[in-house]
Motif scaffolding. Structure first.
Motif, PDB file in Angstrom:
ATOM      1  N   VAL A   1       0.824  -1.199   0.000  1.00 50.92           N
ATOM      2  CA  VAL A   1       0.000   0.000   0.000  1.00 50.92           C
ATOM      3  C   VAL A   1       0.865   1.258   0.000  1.00 50.92           C
ATOM      4  O   VAL A   1       2.032   1.243   0.400  1.00 50.92           O
ATOM      5  CB  VAL A   1      -0.952   0.030   1.217  1.00 50.92           C
ATOM      6  CG1 VAL A   1      -1.871  -1.180   1.194  1.00 50.92           C
ATOM      7  CG2 VAL A   1      -0.171   0.088   2.530  1.00 50.92           C
TER       8      VAL A   1
ATOM      9  N   ASN B   1       0.880   4.902   1.681  1.00 57.47           N
ATOM     10  CA  ASN B   1       0.260   5.468   2.872  1.00 57.47           C
ATOM     11  C   ASN B   1      -0.206   6.915   2.723  1.00 57.47           C
ATOM     12  O   ASN B   1      -1.161   7.333   3.388  1.00 57.47           O
ATOM     13  CB  ASN B   1       1.235   5.400   4.052  1.00 57.47           C
ATOM     14  CG  ASN B   1       1.596   3.975   4.418  1.00 57.47           C
ATOM     15  OD1 ASN B   1       0.747   3.097   4.374  1.00 57.47           O
ATOM     16  ND2 ASN B   1       2.846   3.736   4.763  1.00 57.47           N
TER      17      ASN B   1
ATOM     18  N   LYS C   1      -1.718  -3.815  -7.255  1.00 59.44           N
ATOM     19  CA  LYS C   1      -1.302  -3.134  -6.021  1.00 59.44           C
ATOM     20  C   LYS C   1      -2.444  -3.133  -5.019  1.00 59.44           C
ATOM     21  O   LYS C   1      -3.617  -2.984  -5.392  1.00 59.44           O
ATOM     22  CB  LYS C   1      -0.894  -1.694  -6.350  1.00 59.44           C
ATOM     23  CG  LYS C   1      -0.265  -0.905  -5.202  1.00 59.44           C
ATOM     24  CD  LYS C   1       0.268   0.427  -5.721  1.00 59.44           C
ATOM     25  CE  LYS C   1       0.936   1.244  -4.610  1.00 59.44           C
ATOM     26  NZ  LYS C   1       2.133   0.574  -4.061  1.00 59.44           N
ATOM     27  N   THR C   2      -2.100  -3.278  -3.744  1.00 65.25           N
ATOM     28  CA  THR C   2      -3.083  -3.149  -2.683  1.00 65.25           C
ATOM     29  C   THR C   2      -3.262  -1.673  -2.341  1.00 65.25           C
ATOM     30  O   THR C   2      -2.314  -0.889  -2.406  1.00 65.25           O
ATOM     31  CB  THR C   2      -2.655  -3.942  -1.436  1.00 65.25           C
ATOM     32  OG1 THR C   2      -1.297  -3.621  -1.102  1.00 65.25           O
ATOM     33  CG2 THR C   2      -2.773  -5.438  -1.698  1.00 65.25           C
ATOM     34  N   LEU C   3      -4.495  -1.310  -1.951  1.00 63.37           N
ATOM     35  CA  LEU C   3      -4.858   0.094  -1.775  1.00 63.37           C
ATOM     36  C   LEU C   3      -5.554   0.303  -0.434  1.00 63.37           C
ATOM     37  O   LEU C   3      -6.204  -0.610   0.086  1.00 63.37           O
ATOM     38  CB  LEU C   3      -5.808   0.533  -2.892  1.00 63.37           C
ATOM     39  CG  LEU C   3      -5.421   0.140  -4.324  1.00 63.37           C
ATOM     40  CD1 LEU C   3      -6.532   0.509  -5.296  1.00 63.37           C
ATOM     41  CD2 LEU C   3      -4.106   0.791  -4.724  1.00 63.37           C
ATOM     42  N   ILE C   4      -5.460   1.547   0.076  1.00 63.18           N
ATOM     43  CA  ILE C   4      -6.102   1.850   1.348  1.00 63.18           C
ATOM     44  C   ILE C   4      -7.118   2.977   1.244  1.00 63.18           C
ATOM     45  O   ILE C   4      -7.733   3.319   2.264  1.00 63.18           O
ATOM     46  CB  ILE C   4      -5.060   2.208   2.433  1.00 63.18           C
ATOM     47  CG1 ILE C   4      -4.170   3.378   1.971  1.00 63.18           C
ATOM     48  CG2 ILE C   4      -4.241   0.997   2.819  1.00 63.18           C
ATOM     49  CD1 ILE C   4      -3.260   3.903   3.066  1.00 63.18           C
TER      50      ILE C   4
END
Length: 269
Positions: free
Chosen positions: A183, A185, A208-211
């Motif tokens: 992620v 930030n 991609k991982t996302l927040i």
């Protein structure tokens, strides 16, 4: 639910304890929604998060691929998390802090593909065996925890983690599974996110991982073939006659043709 038959570009964490976020997620273009029962949920709200997760999944996310991140193996909450998944139609389960193949064992009875998070130095060295496990569909780079474990003075310094990051990609390719970047930030730094997503694709990550919801669309663009890449691939495929040959000022062979066809197939999706 539609099975995950191809590598997702964008995997958005959605806090299981946040009803508004769960509702909003239905309208987002993320390839995979990861309902989070781990880090995004305070300890005193774990039970409520499990109930909200079940309600959200049972209500269904039309056309969405949905995974759930449970708490890590050996943690107090993992057994309750796994029990809460019973009877749900999910596409995958995300397991944090996977340091060894044995950490996967509690999830095997679910019959779901596992996305294993690689978050420690120990996990980096075990990543090849983890990626080769029959139940693992993908590796996720857990770079926040890795930076902490490495005691990096500047926090999320990707340069300082370059060896570890590439090791995750290498392990995934050796094991025949997907790999997803960690992620970003700084949710208000749109330009920085795009730069990191572009870098992730160049390093070989599938997505991609996302927040944050604002990261979804730029992530999808970053990990999708560009118009220039599509045009170049179409020209290469059209020109190919088999074997080694000269094309557009360079030598190409069957490997390059296969890569161009794969790019066009991904663009079509």
């Amino acid at each position: 639910m539609t099975p995950i038959e191809y590598a997702p570009r964008s995997l958005l964490y959605v806090p299981g304890s946040n009803a508004r976020a769960l509702e909003k997620a239905q309208g987002l273009a993320a390839d995979v929604l990861i309902i989070d029962l781990e880090d995004a949920v305070p300890a005193d709200r774990k039970g409520a998060a499990r109930e909200a997760m079940r309600a959200a999944v049972l209500a269904s996310f039309p056309g969405k691929r949905v995974a759930v991140r449970v708490n890590g193996t050996g943690s107090a909450g993992q057994a309750a998390d796994i029990a809460a998944l019973a009877g749900l139609e999910l596409d995958a389960v995300v397991l944090p802090k996977v340091d060894a193949v044995a950490d996967l064992d509690p999830l095997r009875g679910l019959g779901l593909p596992i996305f294993a998070m690689i978050e420690t130095p120990v996990a980096i060295y075990a990543a090849r065996d983890i990626a080769a496990d029959r139940d693992v569909r993908g590796l996720i780079a857990g770079l926040n925890d890795l930076a902490h474990e490495l005691r990096l003075p500047d926090g999320m310094d990707r340069g300082a983690m370059s060896h570890a990051i590439q090791a995750i990609v290498l392990a995934a390719r050796a094991g025949g599974c997907w790999c997803f970047d960690g992620v970003y930030n700084a949710i208000d730094d749109a330009a920085g996110f795009v730069a990191e997503a572009d870098e992730g694709r160049r390093l070989g990550f599938d997505g991609k991982t996302l927040i944050h919801p604002s990261q979804v669309d730029p992530c999808n663009r970053a990990f999708a073939p560009s118009p220039r890449e599509i045009a170049a691939a179409e020209a290469l495929v059209a020109a190919a006659t088999g074997g080694a040959q000269r094309h557009d000022g360079r030598m190409i062979e069957d490997m390059h043709v296969a890569a161009a066809r794969a790019l066009l197939e991904r663009a079509g999706r």
